[in-house]
Every structure is written in C-alpha cells, then in structure tokens.
Design an enzyme around this catalytic site. Structure first.
Site, mmCIF file in Angstrom:
data_model
loop_
_atom_site.group_PDB
_atom_site.id
_atom_site.type_symbol
_atom_site.label_atom_id
_atom_site.label_comp_id
_atom_site.label_asym_id
_atom_site.label_seq_id
_atom_site.Cartn_x
_atom_site.Cartn_y
_atom_site.Cartn_z
ATOM 1 N N GLU A 565 0.786 -1.220 0.023
ATOM 2 C CA GLU A 565 -0.020 -0.141 0.124
ATOM 3 C C GLU A 565 0.698 1.430 -0.114
ATOM 4 O O GLU A 565 1.506 1.557 0.925
ATOM 5 C CB GLU A 565 -1.033 0.036 1.255
ATOM 6 C CG GLU A 565 -1.872 1.205 1.354
ATOM 7 C CD GLU A 565 -2.760 1.231 2.499
ATOM 8 O OE1 GLU A 565 -3.519 2.205 2.438
ATOM 9 O OE2 GLU A 565 -2.923 0.190 3.110
ATOM 10 N N LYS A 584 -8.293 -0.723 1.245
ATOM 11 C CA LYS A 584 -9.500 -1.288 2.117
ATOM 12 C C LYS A 584 -10.414 -2.160 1.245
ATOM 13 O O LYS A 584 -10.877 -1.884 0.246
ATOM 14 C CB LYS A 584 -10.402 0.110 2.545
ATOM 15 C CG LYS A 584 -9.977 0.659 4.029
ATOM 16 C CD LYS A 584 -10.149 -0.445 5.024
ATOM 17 C CE LYS A 584 -9.160 -0.090 6.166
ATOM 18 N NZ LYS A 584 -8.002 -0.781 6.139
#
Length: 770
Positions: A565, A584
């Site tokens: 990420e 997410k």
C-alpha cells in the site's frame, strides 16, 4: 467602505464549525469551489485575476473547532463578520455538550440574530435536538452506503434537485420524532444492507425550521459518491442572501481570519527559502534483462554491511534503493520527550552524537526545515537521488498534542543517505552527493553528509559501479523456509470481544469505522543474518511494490516489510503533486498452480473472488469511508483534490485488494503534506481523532512502526511513503507482526478474525498461529 468592492458581486461569508470530523474539509472544499466559481465570473482571465479570485474565495471562509473559543468570543468576535454558518458532521451525540461545543450556542442564537445555519449529519441532529425533536439510535445504522433520497419539499434547500438522487450516509443516530417547529424536507428511500440482510430505510434526511433560517441534512453532500452537493450549497447561499437582506460586498477581516484553523496552520509551516546544499554525481548501469537485480546487489554488495538499508520494489514494478546507515547521520525523535537526536553509527552497537535538542515545535516542522536544508541542485537521475530514508511510527499522531504517549520510545527515525544504488526495471544508478553549501542552523550535516569533493564522490561511484556490475552476474540462492510459531497478544476470544465493543461504539455514533489491530509474536534467532533470511523468504512468498529491509545496528533491530500500500507520493515542480492509494477491502488469493491442467479452474476461482470483493457492500463502504477521509486530509493543504480511480482491484501473490487512487496539487512542502495526512486513515478509521482514542482503549498497546509509514524524502523534492502493513519487526530475538482490519456496523466478528489470519499468512507464509 473598507473591504468592499461592488464590482465583484455578493457572496456569503461562511463560518464552518468543525466537530472534529474527518470530512469537514470536503465541505470546506465545496464552499471554496462555490466562492471561486462566483468570483471567477467577475474577475476575467489572466494570472493576476486568477490569483485575485483565489484570494477572495479564501477570504470568505473561516474554520474553527467547536471547543477552541468560548461562545462569547464567537458571538462577539466572529459572528458579526460572517453571513452564515455550516456545522460539520462529527462523532458523538447532540445531547452531549463536549461533542457539540459552541455549535449548540450558535443554533440557539439564531432566534436572536438570524444567522442562517446549515447542519450536516451531527449538525443536522443538533438542530433537531435544540428545537424539540428526538434523536436516537437508528434501527438501521448506515455507514458508507449510498441511498436514494426522496425530496418532499423542493422550495428551499432542495430547489432544483431531483427526487431520487443518490447520497452517501454515515450515521448511527437519526431523528426519530419531529417537533411542531420543524418540517421534514427529505427522506431516505429504498434499501440498505444491515446485519447480513437487505432492509428498507426511510430515515429523515432533511429538515428545516418553520420560521428560523435553520436547515439540516443527515446525509453527506460532500462525499465523492454523493450527487448534487454543489447545488445544495448554492441553494444555501441563496437562502442566506434572502435572509441577510444586504447586498454590499464584505470580506472576513484579517484579524478574524487569523483566528481560523487554516491561519494558525500556515504560521506553523512558514518556510524560509534555502540554497541547494549538494550536487549529485550519478552513473547509469544497464541491466540487460537481468532479473531481480536488487536482490543480487543486496547479496553481493551488502553481504557484510552491518547497517543495510534496502527499499525493495520486489514485484519488479518500480524502484529499489540499496544503501547503508553505517557512518551516516540518523535522526531519531521521541514524542514523549520531544527530543530530537542526531547520531552517526561508527560500528555495530556504537555511535557518536552529533546534535541534541528538545523541541518547542512539532517534529514535523523541524523535519521540513531539515529536508529543505538538504536539497540538491537540479540533476538527472531516478526518482530517489539520495536523501532521507526511514519511518514515522503510528504514535507520531500525538506529536505536538497533549495526548502524548507516556512511554519513551523512538517514534521517528530517518537516515540521510548520501550514497546509494538505485535499481529500476531496466537500469541501475550509482549515486553520491557532494557538499557545496553550508548553513549555520544545520552545521551538523557537514560532519556526516556528503563527500567533501567531486573527486572523492566520483571515486566512490566508480568503485561501486564495478561492484554492481559484478553483482549482476551473481546468483541468489533461494532462502530456507522460516518456521515461526506466532501467537497473538489478544487471543481469538478477546479479539472478538473487542470487535463487538467497537461495533457498540459505532452504533452509539462514536465512530463510522474503527481499524482494530492485533499483534502476533514469535521467537527468531537473534542477529541480522536470521532477519535477512526471514526477509528474503517473505519477499519470495509475497513480492510487493513497497518492500523494505532496514537494520538498526544500534539496538540490533530490523524492519522487514512487504507492504502493498502506497500512502503518499509527491513530486515537486512549480507545485507539489500528491498521490495517495488507500487499500480497504481484502480477499484471500490462492497461489497460482504449477500444473497447466489446474490453471483454468484456478483462474475461474480467482476471478470469482475478485468480483465478489468488488461487489461487496461492506468492502466498498470501508473503502469509501477512507477515500472521503483522505480527500479531507488533502483538502487541508490543497486547492484541487480529485479521485482518479475509485475502488479497483489490485492483485498480489496472496491477496486481492480494493484500491482507490486520489491525487491533489499543493504549495505545501513534502513533510507538511505527509504530516497533514498522518496517520494513515486506512489504519485508523474515521473520524480520526475520536477513533484513535477508541483504538488506544481497545488495543491497550503501542503499535510502533506498524500502522505508521516507511519511505523517503529525496533531495530533489520527491517523496514516496508506504503504509507499514504486511510487516515484521525483529528485536532481541523476537519477531512481531501487526495485522487487523476495518470494522463497520456491517462487520461479522468471525469473518474479521479470519481476515486477520489471512493477512498474517500473507506476511509470514511459513508462520503457524494457534
């Protein structure tokens, strides 16, 4: 009259009261866009007119937090200079004074001075509560879902907005019974997902007072997935115009603007231009198709390095940096003591202290000045051209606040890399810095940073280039499997209880989303070599774009990361271009089969899991909440935030992830950009301030490096930081791995524990957890 200019037309001056929400500045951005559009229609074209339009737009909005000024100060010093008020969303309940602050007084004061007020979410509930309606927990709490909104009265706030438009909702409380002084303007229609079922939802979505200029909306017009937000605020401006009744043009006076959150923030981040301190010596080495060159350089060039620093794009999609903190300047900072210490490692476990200071300002601002003082002249080279590499721990969220951790620890550590090898997909760069300027404030830099002469730098680059070429011909053996018995600090039952507690708090309106985490620990042979082998095994099982192996020789500890990420990447030209990519939504992925006859079945199942993730209401809600949070963070420093790819799937060796790309432009420095968005919203939930307090109570431990960020500030103005997930921290023969997930009202506790285990195995595929 001072501050008037009829030629520019009238536009309302707005006070925004922030209830410590993580979406407030998305509302501010809508208001600023409306003011900008208004004044651009009067200002003509050309650079000067554009600057004047921007200045006037900024002068029409002031933001204060709900508890920073007394009601008397707001009444006497701010309200006389604004035309209307917007009260933001926020955590808590309208019945609790500490949740609403001066907003309650402003709403009550409307009876006397007539300031129009628009309340959003909590602000909407505050208006209802103040004028006799009942606000209670909703039978169907909704967070991050989109609903159809039926417009029942389009004569005022909803004028020109079609019934059935879509809007995003974040609320657990709702207006359940109206009073005779209020009127319903809109209701939710259709269905939402709740407790695994699809249920009808008809909550009140819009209200107005019968006689006073008070309006409220329960939904979030500022969300990226809401429709007609600009039109709704334009309607509020027109309603203000009708209520105020004066058309002369005024701006918010400078002494009132200085009371705003924005003005105080600008004072904290004031910067003085500095001359570039370094020049760069660079040599390019072609790779000629060599695979995994970073691992080869690490194995050959850094085989005996007692302080290696490796930013590792192990999925071959980007860049790797190989360097050493041996004999380099390293900055360490403790939030608890507020002390910054600069050291130079002289050997394994030994170091010299170059500089010590207890700060009277946030470390972030000190670090911005330090980054500014270590710039390099314009040069040609890769994205990283030497600079600062390190991490900011999760607890840096408390820097400069009154909520500092009581435990003394290193919360930020950055090493100045003045020589390194950078590996790109098709070439490698050997880089070294040469000192060319000195400034008194950062005199310690000259003791440990950069070569004294170009000849010395070129000699080092020449020798290192030879070693890199040798390394490209070296085979790297496969690492041995690493079997570590990992045990959680919170066992399954305790973690499930924490999930239920979190969901109760969400149902009470204390948060929209809570990112709960756990820590797994196991024993590993002490020392750098076992940590090296562990990392090489991790990157083999889970190659990632933001891998890292950083060994701290002073306390024999290391960071082993396979993060997928990106938190924030910046690039500086005339402005700072910012990119953020929150993750997410996670689905487990089975390894690709070796046998060809199994591939079609695997691919079909793999695609099914991707589509299941993409269509999940729960996962999309989690992603949207963080996207709106990131937009808010960026809107505190930017005038142009845009979502470029919303909720797409990126696949890694062990997991599929739902990712969104958000970009912005800003005049802020690279450290300032990082600070305004820290800690990563994907690791906190929203609203950040209240939710991080809840996390501290539920987890009752330091997260440390995990949930923080790791990356670099380059000497030519670029930066790239990853969220510290899929990461092991090794110290004193103990390995710890943090893992967790976002909790919403839709979360199923057992599924959340399964996600924790999925992420643990994505990090340590050889690990065993009970």
């Amino acid at each position: 009259m001072p501050g008037t200019n009829e030629a520019w037309g009238w536009h309302p001056r707005t006070l925004v009261v922030d209830n410590y929400d993580s979406y407030t500045y998305n509302l501010v951005a809508l208001l600023t866009d409306a003011a900008r559009a208004h004044y651009s229609s009067f200002g003509g074209s050309g650079e000067a007119s554009i600057e004047e339009t921007e200045r006037r737009a900024q002068e029409h909005i002031i933001v204060i937090r709900n508890d920073e000024y007394s009601w008397e100060t707001v009444r006497d010093s701010i309200l006389p200079h604004v035309d209307n008020v917007v009260i933001s969303p926020g955590p808590g309940t309208p019945a609790r004074r500490e949740d609403v602050g001066v907003g309650r007084d402003i709403i009550a004061h409307t009876q006397r001075d007539g300031h129009p007020v628009l309340g959003v979410c909590l602000g909407h509930q505050m208006i209802a509560h103040e004028y006799g309606a009942k606000v209670d927990q909703s039978v169907v709490p909704v967070h991050g879902q989109t609903s159809s909104i039926d417009v029942l009265d389009d004569s005022c706030l909803f004028h020109g907005i079609p019934s059935g438009f879509c809007a995003v909702r974040y609320h657990s409380l709702t207006v359940t019974h109206m009073s005779s002084s209020l009127r319903v303007l809109a209701r939710a229609a259709g269905t939402v997902e709740h407790a695994g079922r699809v249920v009808a939802s008809t909550d009140i979505m819009g209200i107005r007072h019968n006689t006073l200029p008070l309006w409220g909306v329960q939904f979030h017009p500022e969300s990226v997935c809401s429709e007609h937000g600009p039109r709704l605020l334009a309607n509020f401006a027109q309603l203000t115009r009708m209520a105020v009744g004066r058309l002369h043009v005024l701006r918010i006076p400078p002494h009132v603007q200085s009371m705003s959150v924005q003005a105080r923030d600008q004072r904290v981040w004031e910067r003085t231009p500095t001359e570039p301190r370094f020049s760069l010596v660079a040599r390019r080495v072609e790779l000629h198709g060599v695979v995994d060159a970073g691992a080869r350089v690490f194995a050959h060039v850094h085989s005996s390095d007692w302080a290696p620093v490796w930013l590792d794009g192990s999925d071959n999609s980007g860049m790797s940096v190989l360097a050493s903190s041996a004999h380099a300047a390293t900055v360490r900072y403790s939030v608890h003591s507020q002390q910054v210490r600069v050291v130079r490692a002289t050997g394994p476990g030994t170091e010299d202290t170059l500089y010590v200071q207890t700060l009277s300002e946030p470390f972030w601002t000190w670090m911005q000045r330090t980054v500014d003082a270590t710039r390099c002249v314009d040069s040609v080279g890769p994205a990283f051209r030497c600079g600062w590499i390190g991490h900011f721990a999760y607890e840096m969220k408390d820097d400069g606040s009154d909520d500092r951790e009581s435990e003394s620890a290193v919360d930020a550590q950055l090493t100045f890399v003045d020589r390194c090898v950078v590996v790109e997909p098709d070439c490698a760069w050997v880089l070294a810095l040469v000192r060319r300027a000195v400034d008194v404030e950062h005199e310690w830099l000259d003791q440990a940073c950069g070569f004294a002469s170009t000849a010395e730098a070129e000699a080092w680059v020449h020798g290192q280039t030879q070693r890199v070429r040798e390394a490209l011909g070296v085979d790297v053996p496969d690492p041995e499997p690493l079997h570590v018995q990992m045990r959680p600090l919170m066992d399954r039952a305790t973690y499930l209880d924490a999930i239920r507690t979190a969901q109760q708090l969400i149902a009470q309106g204390e948060s929209y989303e809570i990112c709960l985490t756990n820590e797994f620990q196991g024993l590993i042979a002490p020392g750098q070599m076992s940590a090296r082998q562990a990392y090489l095994r991790m990157r083999q099982n889970n190659p990632a774009p933001f891998g890292a192996f950083i060994w701290d020789s002073s306390n024999q500890s290391g960071i082993l990361s396979c993060s997928p990420e990106r938190f924030q990447r910046t690039r500086v030209d005339s402005e700072t271009e910012i990119e953020m990519k929150p993750i997410k939504g996670t689905s487990r992925r089975e390894p690709r089969p070796f046998l060809s006859n199994e591939y079609d079945e695997w691919r079909e199942e793999d695609e099914r899991r991707k589509q299941e993730l993409l269509s999940s209401v729960k996962e999309r809600a989690e992603n949207l909440m963080i996207v709106d949070l990131i937009r808010h963070d960026l809107n505190t420093i930017s005038h142009s935030v845009r979502v470029e790819r919303l909720m797409h799937i990126e696949s890694f060796a062990r997991v599929h992830q739902m990712v969104t790309t958000v970009r912005a432009r800003s005049c802020a420095g690279v450290v300032e950009c990082l600070a305004h968005c820290f800690p990563p919203g994907s690791m906190t939930g929203a609203p950040k301030t209240r939710t991080t307090q809840i996390i501290s109570q539920l987890e009752n431990r330091r997260r440390g490096v995990y949930s923080g960020v790791l990356g670099y500030f380059s000497t030519h103005g670029r930066s790239d930081w990853a969220v510290v997930i899929r990461t092991a921290v090794v110290a004193d023969g103990r390995m710890s791995v943090g893992t967790g997930g976002a909790l919403t009202i839709l979360s199923e506790p057992k599924a959340e524990w399964a996600e924790v285990e999925t992420k643990l195995h994505a990090t340590m595929a050889d690990s065993v957890s009970p």
